[in-house]
Scaffold this motif. Structure first.
Motif, short mmCIF file in Angstrom:
data_model
loop_
_atom_site.label_atom_id
_atom_site.label_comp_id
_atom_site.label_asym_id
_atom_site.label_seq_id
_atom_site.Cartn_x
_atom_site.Cartn_y
_atom_site.Cartn_z
N GLN A 152 11.45 14.34 3.59
CA GLN A 152 11.72 14.30 5.03
C GLN A 152 11.15 13.04 5.67
O GLN A 152 11.74 12.48 6.59
CB GLN A 152 11.13 15.54 5.71
CG GLN A 152 11.83 16.83 5.34
CD GLN A 152 13.32 16.78 5.61
OE1 GLN A 152 14.13 16.60 4.71
NE2 GLN A 152 13.70 16.90 6.86
N LYS A 155 13.44 9.97 5.35
CA LYS A 155 14.59 10.02 6.27
C LYS A 155 15.80 9.25 5.76
O LYS A 155 16.55 8.67 6.52
CB LYS A 155 14.18 9.49 7.65
CG LYS A 155 13.12 10.32 8.34
CD LYS A 155 12.77 9.77 9.70
CE LYS A 155 11.72 10.63 10.38
NZ LYS A 155 11.33 10.10 11.71
N SER A 158 19.62 13.45 3.31
CA SER A 158 19.66 14.74 4.00
C SER A 158 19.65 15.85 2.95
O SER A 158 20.40 15.77 1.96
CB SER A 158 20.93 14.86 4.84
OG SER A 158 20.93 13.87 5.86
N TYR A 186 16.65 23.74 11.17
CA TYR A 186 17.40 22.59 10.66
C TYR A 186 18.83 23.00 10.32
O TYR A 186 19.79 22.27 10.61
CB TYR A 186 16.70 22.02 9.43
CG TYR A 186 17.38 20.83 8.82
CD1 TYR A 186 17.06 19.54 9.23
CD2 TYR A 186 18.35 20.99 7.82
CE1 TYR A 186 17.69 18.43 8.66
CE2 TYR A 186 18.98 19.88 7.26
CZ TYR A 186 18.64 18.61 7.68
OH TYR A 186 19.28 17.51 7.13
N LYS A 188 20.58 25.44 11.62
CA LYS A 188 21.33 25.68 12.86
C LYS A 188 21.63 24.37 13.59
O LYS A 188 22.75 24.17 14.07
CB LYS A 188 20.55 26.64 13.76
CG LYS A 188 20.47 28.06 13.23
CD LYS A 188 19.96 29.05 14.27
CE LYS A 188 18.50 28.88 14.56
NZ LYS A 188 17.98 29.95 15.44
N LYS A 189 20.63 23.49 13.67
CA LYS A 189 20.80 22.23 14.38
C LYS A 189 21.89 21.37 13.77
O LYS A 189 22.64 20.68 14.48
CB LYS A 189 19.47 21.47 14.37
CG LYS A 189 19.52 20.12 15.08
CD LYS A 189 18.18 19.42 14.99
CE LYS A 189 18.25 18.03 15.64
NZ LYS A 189 16.94 17.32 15.53
N ASN A 190 22.00 21.40 12.44
CA ASN A 190 22.98 20.55 11.74
C ASN A 190 24.26 21.30 11.39
O ASN A 190 25.09 20.79 10.64
CB ASN A 190 22.34 19.96 10.48
CG ASN A 190 21.27 18.95 10.80
OD1 ASN A 190 21.54 17.79 11.05
ND2 ASN A 190 20.02 19.39 10.81
N SER A 191 24.41 22.50 11.96
CA SER A 191 25.64 23.30 11.76
C SER A 191 26.00 23.45 10.29
O SER A 191 27.17 23.32 9.89
CB SER A 191 26.82 22.67 12.53
OG SER A 191 26.53 22.57 13.90
N ILE A 192 24.98 23.69 9.47
CA ILE A 192 25.21 23.90 8.04
C ILE A 192 25.75 25.30 7.83
O ILE A 192 25.17 26.28 8.30
CB ILE A 192 23.90 23.70 7.24
CG1 ILE A 192 23.42 22.26 7.40
CG2 ILE A 192 24.10 24.06 5.77
CD1 ILE A 192 22.06 21.99 6.80
#
Length: 223
Positions: A152, A155, A158, A186, A188-192
């Motif tokens: 992480q 960076k 991903s 993470y 949810k934020k990245n719509s995985i």
């Protein structure tokens, strides 16, 4: 494709026949065909036959073929042969290093895997995944989380669903609720997209970390 099909169903006799046809038709100079043949023989546990394909015309064997041979040796448990081949490769790419790291981890040789991983100049998602999953499978969950934290910080790469599932498994085993919640955020934020493996890993993490309410909510949502 035929070599791959034989490999998947362990059709040894048919694989030998296809290889004979390839040689007869002088198709073995094609790098993709050579690589597939090496992988097939290695999967059959026929390491010497695989190596013969690699070396019978070494000039036409590209790095993909050498990587396939290393991976084959590792899958057969012949670590020394893989190390010898790796050390004498005419050229290496990140896939060569990944094959060794993955192989060491698969054989439970985590110290060797980590040593090689740390010496890599270039790492991709497979490199990080191999090291993290190797630690998880070996029961070194804190070390798996440490590697994920390093990933992480860089960076550059991903994390894939596979990496996230491995990290959630590590969180579950050491009770790292905060890091598990971070992974959930993470996702949810990245719509995985949630699949069965990732969803189960999340439910298991929350349950083992004492958040049965969240485990129940997620389990109910998956139904």
């Amino acid at each position: 494709m035929l070599f791959k099909a034989c490999k998947l169903v362990q059709a040894v006799e048919e694989g030998l026949q296809i290889h004979a046809h390839v040689v007869k038709q002088q198709l073995s100079e094609d790098g993709h065909i050579r690589s597939a043949g090496i992988q097939m023989y290695a999967c059959f546990g026929l390491g010497e036959e695989a190596r013969r394909i690699l070396l019978e015309d070494a000039a036409s064997s590209d790095v993909v073929c050498w990587n396939a041979m290393i991976d084959g040796y590792m899958k057969c448990g012949d670590v020394e042969a893989a190390k010898e081949l790796f050390e004498h490769m005419p050229s290496k790419n990140v896939g060569s290093w990944n094959a060794m790291v993955s192989g060491f981890a698969r054989c439970g040789m985590l110290k060797d895997a980590r040593g090689l991983f740390d010496s890599m100049i270039e790492r991709d998602e497979i490199s990080w995944s191999a090291m993290i999953d190797g630690y998880v499978q070996g029961g070194y969950h804190k070390e798996a989380l440490e590697v994920f934290n390093e990933m992480q910080k860089e960076k550059i790469v991903s994390p894939s669903k596979f990496v996230l599932s491995s990290v959630l498994a590590a969180c579950a085993n050491v009770g790292a609720l905060d890091q598990g919640k971070w992974v959930h955020g993470y996702i949810k934020k990245n719509s995985i997209q949630m699949d069965a493996v990732l969803g189960t890993a999340l439910v298991d993490m929350y349950a083992k970390c004492g958040r049965l309410d969240m485990a129940w909510v997620l389990g109910y949502a998956e139904e």
